[in-house]
Scaffold this motif. Structure first.
Motif, PDB file in Angstrom:
ATOM      1  N   SER A 127     -78.171 -14.757  -6.388  1.00  0.00           N
ATOM      2  CA  SER A 127     -78.699 -13.511  -6.938  1.00  0.00           C
ATOM      3  C   SER A 127     -79.947 -13.010  -6.218  1.00  0.00           C
ATOM      4  CB  SER A 127     -79.000 -13.685  -8.439  1.00  0.00           C
ATOM      5  OG  SER A 127     -79.968 -14.702  -8.637  1.00  0.00           O
ATOM      6  N   THR A 154     -78.452 -11.756  -1.910  1.00  0.00           N
ATOM      7  CA  THR A 154     -77.572 -10.650  -1.562  1.00  0.00           C
ATOM      8  C   THR A 154     -77.789  -9.482  -2.511  1.00  0.00           C
ATOM      9  OG1 THR A 154     -75.916 -12.227  -0.780  1.00  0.00           O
ATOM     10  CG2 THR A 154     -75.197  -9.958  -1.117  1.00  0.00           C
ATOM     11  N   PHE A 177     -71.730  -9.485  -7.404  1.00  0.00           N
ATOM     12  CA  PHE A 177     -72.043  -8.462  -6.410  1.00  0.00           C
ATOM     13  C   PHE A 177     -71.516  -7.108  -6.881  1.00  0.00           C
ATOM     14  CE2 PHE A 177     -71.114  -6.114  -2.416  1.00  0.00           C
ATOM     15  CZ  PHE A 177     -72.408  -6.038  -1.937  1.00  0.00           C
ATOM     16  N   THR A 189     -69.954  -5.958 -12.643  1.00  0.00           N
ATOM     17  CA  THR A 189     -70.458  -7.314 -12.890  1.00  0.00           C
ATOM     18  C   THR A 189     -70.531  -7.667 -14.371  1.00  0.00           C
ATOM     19  OG1 THR A 189     -72.757  -6.557 -12.786  1.00  0.00           O
ATOM     20  CG2 THR A 189     -71.763  -7.367 -10.733  1.00  0.00           C
ATOM     21  N   SER A 199     -77.234  -5.636  -3.741  1.00  0.00           N
ATOM     22  CA  SER A 199     -76.251  -4.561  -3.638  1.00  0.00           C
ATOM     23  C   SER A 199     -76.765  -3.489  -2.699  1.00  0.00           C
ATOM     24  CB  SER A 199     -75.979  -3.972  -5.028  1.00  0.00           C
ATOM     25  OG  SER A 199     -77.169  -3.464  -5.605  1.00  0.00           O
ATOM     26  N   SER A 205     -75.244  -5.218   1.960  1.00  0.00           N
ATOM     27  CA  SER A 205     -74.296  -6.192   2.481  1.00  0.00           C
ATOM     28  C   SER A 205     -73.096  -5.461   3.057  1.00  0.00           C
ATOM     29  CB  SER A 205     -73.843  -7.142   1.367  1.00  0.00           C
ATOM     30  OG  SER A 205     -72.783  -7.969   1.794  1.00  0.00           O
ATOM     31  N   CYS A 262     -74.790 -16.768 -11.105  1.00  0.00           N
ATOM     32  CA  CYS A 262     -74.793 -16.215  -9.750  1.00  0.00           C
ATOM     33  C   CYS A 262     -75.855 -16.943  -8.932  1.00  0.00           C
ATOM     34  CB  CYS A 262     -75.079 -14.719  -9.780  1.00  0.00           C
ATOM     35  SG  CYS A 262     -73.819 -13.741 -10.642  1.00  0.00           S
ATOM     36  N   GLY A 300     -73.119   0.018  -6.200  1.00  0.00           N
ATOM     37  CA  GLY A 300     -74.146  -0.956  -5.864  1.00  0.00           C
ATOM     38  C   GLY A 300     -75.543  -0.609  -6.321  1.00  0.00           C
ATOM     39  N   TYR A 302     -70.221  -3.567  -6.575  1.00  0.00           N
ATOM     40  CA  TYR A 302     -69.553  -2.735  -5.580  1.00  0.00           C
ATOM     41  C   TYR A 302     -68.372  -2.030  -6.250  1.00  0.00           C
ATOM     42  CZ  TYR A 302     -67.240  -1.114  -1.381  1.00  0.00           C
ATOM     43  OH  TYR A 302     -66.678  -0.303  -0.421  1.00  0.00           O
TER      44      TYR A 302
END
Length: 256
Positions: free
Chosen positions: A26, A29, A43, A139, A31, A34, A23, A48, A45
């Motif tokens: 990392s 961004t 990411f 993830t 959680s 965004s 990533c 998050g 979601y």
């Protein structure tokens, strides 16, 4: 039933080659920070926020008398709601066997001491935590691995929970602030929160009580990247404590 390929091979060969996809963003961004509504391997979601949760069980007592114990690692939808039991095909009923076959015997030994069920059935407890919460961490979906080996994400999940727990020594943090288990003393919520914030990047955790006595803690994080190798940033709690503002009991463990 769940061993579609030999986990002995996975432990000997796959553990070295299987890894989560890189990533590159990392650190950029986080959680819950965004406008993106699309889960990716980098990411989290909709779950998050991740919560490292702990128990203080006293009757019956679980774990060492000078330590809180692990409850789990839970994804939260950044607003206090959450998904659960996200993948029935990975609702494994052999967590102990999976960890042994992956060569994670030290992890398993630690879990048997610090991730313990109040009714004495650790395996069932771990199965519940994995099925209800672990399968909802997007993830660490199998598709997020290169050279994926069956159940690889299971060992990674439990190892990460333990690693986080080791950084959050709640008993010592409270003790350093003069907050110790006692049959007669009581404490203020603000003092408890301040003491615990010192080990959590200045962010207070959710402090949970049962009948006016300390019972649970939820440490909230936002994640940059995946849940195993990504950046964990301490976050404010997404729910208010159910404890009174003062007169909180911290009951000693008994009957270990």
């Amino acid at each position: 039933m769940f061993f579609t390929r030999s986990l002995a091979i996975a432990a000997a060969v796959g553990a070295a080659s299987a890894q989560l996809k890189t990533c590159s963003n990392s650190n950029n961004t986080l959680s819950c920070h965004s406008s993106s509504k699309s889960p990716t391997c980098c990411f989290s979601y909709p779950g998050g926020a991740l919560l490292q949760t702990q128990f203080w069980d006293t009757d019956p007592a679980t774990g060492p008398s000078d330590s809180w114990t692990i409850h789990g690692l839970w994804p939260d939808n950044c607003d206090g709601t959450y998904q659960a039991n996200c993948d029935s095909s990975r609702a494994y009923t052999n967590i102990t066997a999976i960890l042994k076959e992956q060569g994670r015997t030290q992890l398993l030994s630690y879990m048997d001491k610090y991730w313990v069920d109040i009714n004495g059935d650790n395996e069932q407890f771990w199965e519940h935590e994995w099925s209800k919460h672990g399968t909802c961490v997007n993830t660490i979906d199998p598709s997020c691995y290169t050279n994926y080996q069956p159940q690889e994400e299971v060992g990674d999940y439990f190892q990460k929970v333990v690693d986080l727990f080791k950084t959050l020594d709640s008993y010592t943090a409270l003790s350093s602030a003069g907050i110790t288990p006692d049959d007669s003393k009581t404490y203020d919520l603000s003092d408890i929160e301040d003491a615990l914030a010192k080990i959590h990047g200045g962010q207070k955790p959710y402090v949970g009580c049962e009948s006016g006595a300390l019972n649970q803690l939820y440490y909230f994080y936002n994640i940059g990247g995946n849940a195993i190798t990504g950046q964990y940033k301490a976050a404010a709690p997404l729910e208010k404590s159910n404890c009174p503002s003062s007169g909180i009991k911290y009951t000693p463990k008994s009957g270990n």
